[in-house]
Design an enzyme around this catalytic site. Structure first.
Site, PDB file in Angstrom:
ATOM      1  N   ASN A  62      53.399  40.315 -13.864  1.00  0.00           N
ATOM      2  CA  ASN A  62      52.478  40.318 -14.786  1.00  0.00           C
ATOM      3  C   ASN A  62      53.047  41.665 -15.603  1.00  0.00           C
ATOM      4  OD1 ASN A  62      50.467  38.463 -14.057  1.00  0.00           O
ATOM      5  ND2 ASN A  62      50.220  39.531 -12.112  1.00  0.00           N
ATOM      6  N   CYS A  71      53.192  30.926 -11.575  1.00  0.00           N
ATOM      7  CA  CYS A  71      52.663  30.797 -13.203  1.00  0.00           C
ATOM      8  C   CYS A  71      53.236  29.444 -13.579  1.00  0.00           C
ATOM      9  CB  CYS A  71      53.690  31.977 -13.701  1.00  0.00           C
ATOM     10  SG  CYS A  71      53.385  32.108 -15.401  1.00  0.00           S
ATOM     11  N   GLY A  72      51.999  28.985 -14.034  1.00  0.00           N
ATOM     12  CA  GLY A  72      52.133  27.526 -14.452  1.00  0.00           C
ATOM     13  C   GLY A  72      52.882  27.226 -15.937  1.00  0.00           C
ATOM     14  N   ASN A  73      52.622  28.057 -16.923  1.00  0.00           N
ATOM     15  CA  ASN A  73      53.037  27.976 -18.183  1.00  0.00           C
ATOM     16  C   ASN A  73      54.432  28.571 -17.902  1.00  0.00           C
ATOM     17  OD1 ASN A  73      50.778  27.071 -19.762  1.00  0.00           O
ATOM     18  ND2 ASN A  73      49.715  28.986 -19.399  1.00  0.00           N
ATOM     19  N   HIS A 162      41.922  32.579  -8.407  1.00  0.00           N
ATOM     20  CA  HIS A 162      41.187  32.268  -9.497  1.00  0.00           C
ATOM     21  C   HIS A 162      39.670  32.116  -9.262  1.00  0.00           C
ATOM     22  CE1 HIS A 162      44.619  31.273 -12.014  1.00  0.00           C
ATOM     23  NE2 HIS A 162      45.087  30.934 -10.692  1.00  0.00           N
ATOM     24  N   ASN A 193      42.288  36.286 -10.853  1.00  0.00           N
ATOM     25  CA  ASN A 193      42.333  35.898 -12.463  1.00  0.00           C
ATOM     26  C   ASN A 193      40.706  35.109 -12.351  1.00  0.00           C
ATOM     27  OD1 ASN A 193      45.235  36.004 -12.953  1.00  0.00           O
ATOM     28  ND2 ASN A 193      45.255  34.844 -11.116  1.00  0.00           N
ATOM     29  N   GLU A 211      43.133  37.320 -17.177  1.00  0.00           N
ATOM     30  CA  GLU A 211      44.410  37.260 -16.130  1.00  0.00           C
ATOM     31  C   GLU A 211      44.209  38.768 -15.320  1.00  0.00           C
ATOM     32  OE1 GLU A 211      48.339  35.569 -16.481  1.00  0.00           O
ATOM     33  OE2 GLU A 211      47.524  34.024 -17.876  1.00  0.00           O
ATOM     34  N   CYS A 220      46.491  29.881 -19.415  1.00  0.00           N
ATOM     35  CA  CYS A 220      47.060  30.268 -17.891  1.00  0.00           C
ATOM     36  C   CYS A 220      46.959  28.874 -17.326  1.00  0.00           C
ATOM     37  CB  CYS A 220      45.880  30.841 -17.320  1.00  0.00           C
ATOM     38  SG  CYS A 220      46.297  31.401 -15.567  1.00  0.00           S
ATOM     39  N   THR A 222      48.043  28.030 -14.014  1.00  0.00           N
ATOM     40  CA  THR A 222      47.352  27.820 -12.702  1.00  0.00           C
ATOM     41  C   THR A 222      45.869  27.913 -12.891  1.00  0.00           C
ATOM     42  OG1 THR A 222      47.658  30.357 -12.482  1.00  0.00           O
ATOM     43  CG2 THR A 222      49.519  28.942 -11.391  1.00  0.00           C
ATOM     44  N   GLY A 223      45.483  28.916 -14.069  1.00  0.00           N
ATOM     45  CA  GLY A 223      43.965  28.925 -14.352  1.00  0.00           C
ATOM     46  C   GLY A 223      43.456  27.433 -14.850  1.00  0.00           C
TER      47      GLY A 223
HETATM   48  N1  LIG Z   1      49.719  32.932 -16.640  1.00  0.00           N
HETATM   49  C1  LIG Z   1      50.087  32.270 -15.520  1.00  0.00           C
HETATM   50  C2  LIG Z   1      49.362  32.800 -14.383  1.00  0.00           C
HETATM   51  C3  LIG Z   1      49.653  34.057 -14.056  1.00  0.00           C
HETATM   52  C4  LIG Z   1      48.853  34.549 -12.963  1.00  0.00           C
HETATM   53  C5  LIG Z   1      48.804  36.243 -12.614  1.00  0.00           C
HETATM   54  N2  LIG Z   1      47.936  36.702 -13.643  1.00  0.00           N
HETATM   55  C6  LIG Z   1      48.556  36.382 -11.315  1.00  0.00           C
HETATM   56  O1  LIG Z   1      48.319  37.618 -11.146  1.00  0.00           O
HETATM   57  O2  LIG Z   1      48.131  35.506 -10.499  1.00  0.00           O
HETATM   58  C7  LIG Z   1      50.065  30.727 -15.510  1.00  0.00           C
HETATM   59  O3  LIG Z   1      50.175  30.023 -16.415  1.00  0.00           O
HETATM   60  O4  LIG Z   1      49.524  30.223 -14.342  1.00  0.00           O
END
Ligand SMILES: N[C@H](CCC[C@H](N)C(=O)O)C(=O)O
Length: 277
Positions: A62, A71-73, A162, A193, A211, A220, A222-223
């Protein structure tokens, strides 16, 4: 250090090909490159590395230098990077992450990856990271008051934590105030998150996200997956949902038979450069 700036739905990271570059301290480099005034400007740093378990490895940090499991994206952009830059010629690849090995299908147009579908794995609703609520099997629609406002919170892990809460309008929330209060809440020893979800209909949700370690991002992955699963658990949507984010849209589908979540979305290369870290 040579880098490539990429984004998925506006969730932007600096990518480094560690087959060629070496990064001594990922956490320190993430802080440096993420700074939008003294560095490149990004939501964090993603290192693309060799793996002895999968085709590649993704190592994600991060903006505050903290490391995340997944990290999904970001993983969609890793897939685009390795195909477009010739590290692979296959359209089905595997990537090792802190949340296990992920399997991806690449959509290629005119020789370039434009869209990627990721098997994001099984959503976990008994996240070991919230031991303080030990009398509960799982956290679904649990009342919680944060910043003087009452919410019903559902906790879902996609390998990273999350907290999902439902709101009437994602535009009216004071995310700069409430986001950090959730992120650093005592319930989350690893921080969390936090996704704020407005259910539009049974196939569409609006989402904003604060996040862990990066603040509000435009998207996000994963979110989005965790939020769709939270909607399903609360009976609010069907299994296939369009997630509308500030930076774009993601298609998320929960596959009941396989008990896994598929996410489909774009991956874009913005520019290449070199930075002294
Ligand atoms: N942006 C990312 C998630 C990052 C997650 C990070 N912020 C954490 O500490 O879990 C996504 O696209 O999944």
């Amino acid at each position: 250090m040579k880098f490539t700036k990429m984004q998925g739905c506006g969730n932007d990271y600096v990518y480094v090909n560690c087959f060629k570059e070496s990064v001594e301290d990922g956490s320190k480099a993430a802080i440096k490159v993420s700074n939008r005034h003294f560095g490149i400007g990004s939501d964090g740093l993603i290192l693309i590395k060799p793996s002895d378990k999968a085709d590649f490895m993704m190592d994600m940090y991060n903006a505050d230098g903290s490391r995340s499991q997944m990290c999904g994206n970001g993983i969609r952009c890793v897939a685009k990077y390795v195909y477009d830059y010739g590290l692979t010629d296959r359209k089905n690849i595997s990537i090792e992450t802190g949340a296990g090995i992920k399997y991806l299908d690449l959509k290629v147009e005119e020789g370039r990856v434009t869209e990627v579908t990721v098997d994001m794995g099984t959503p976990i609703i008994v996240p070991e990271l919230i031991p303080v609520v030990s009398d509960r099997e799982r956290i679904v629609a649990m009342p919680i008051t944060v910043g003087g406002i009452s919410y019903e919170m559902t906790c879902v892990s996609m390998g990273n934590p999350h907290a999902i809460v439902f709101v009437d309008n994602t535009k009216s929330i004071d995310i700069e105030k409430i986001g950090p209060l959730f992120e650093h809440h005592a319930m989350f020893p690893e921080r969390t998150n936090t996704e704020f979800i407005h259910v539009i209909d049974r196939h569409t949700i609006d989402m904003r996200v604060w996040e862990r370690g990066s603040g509000e991002t435009l998207a996000c992955g994963t979110g989005a997956c965790a939020s769709v699963y939270a909607c399903i658990l609360n009976g609010l949507t069907e299994d296939e949902v369009r997630v509308r984010l500030l930076g774009g849209e993601l298609k998320v589908k929960y596959d009941r038979e396989k008990n896994t979540i598929f996410m489909t979305g774009p991956a874009v290369t913005v520019f290449e450069g070199e930075i002294y870290v």
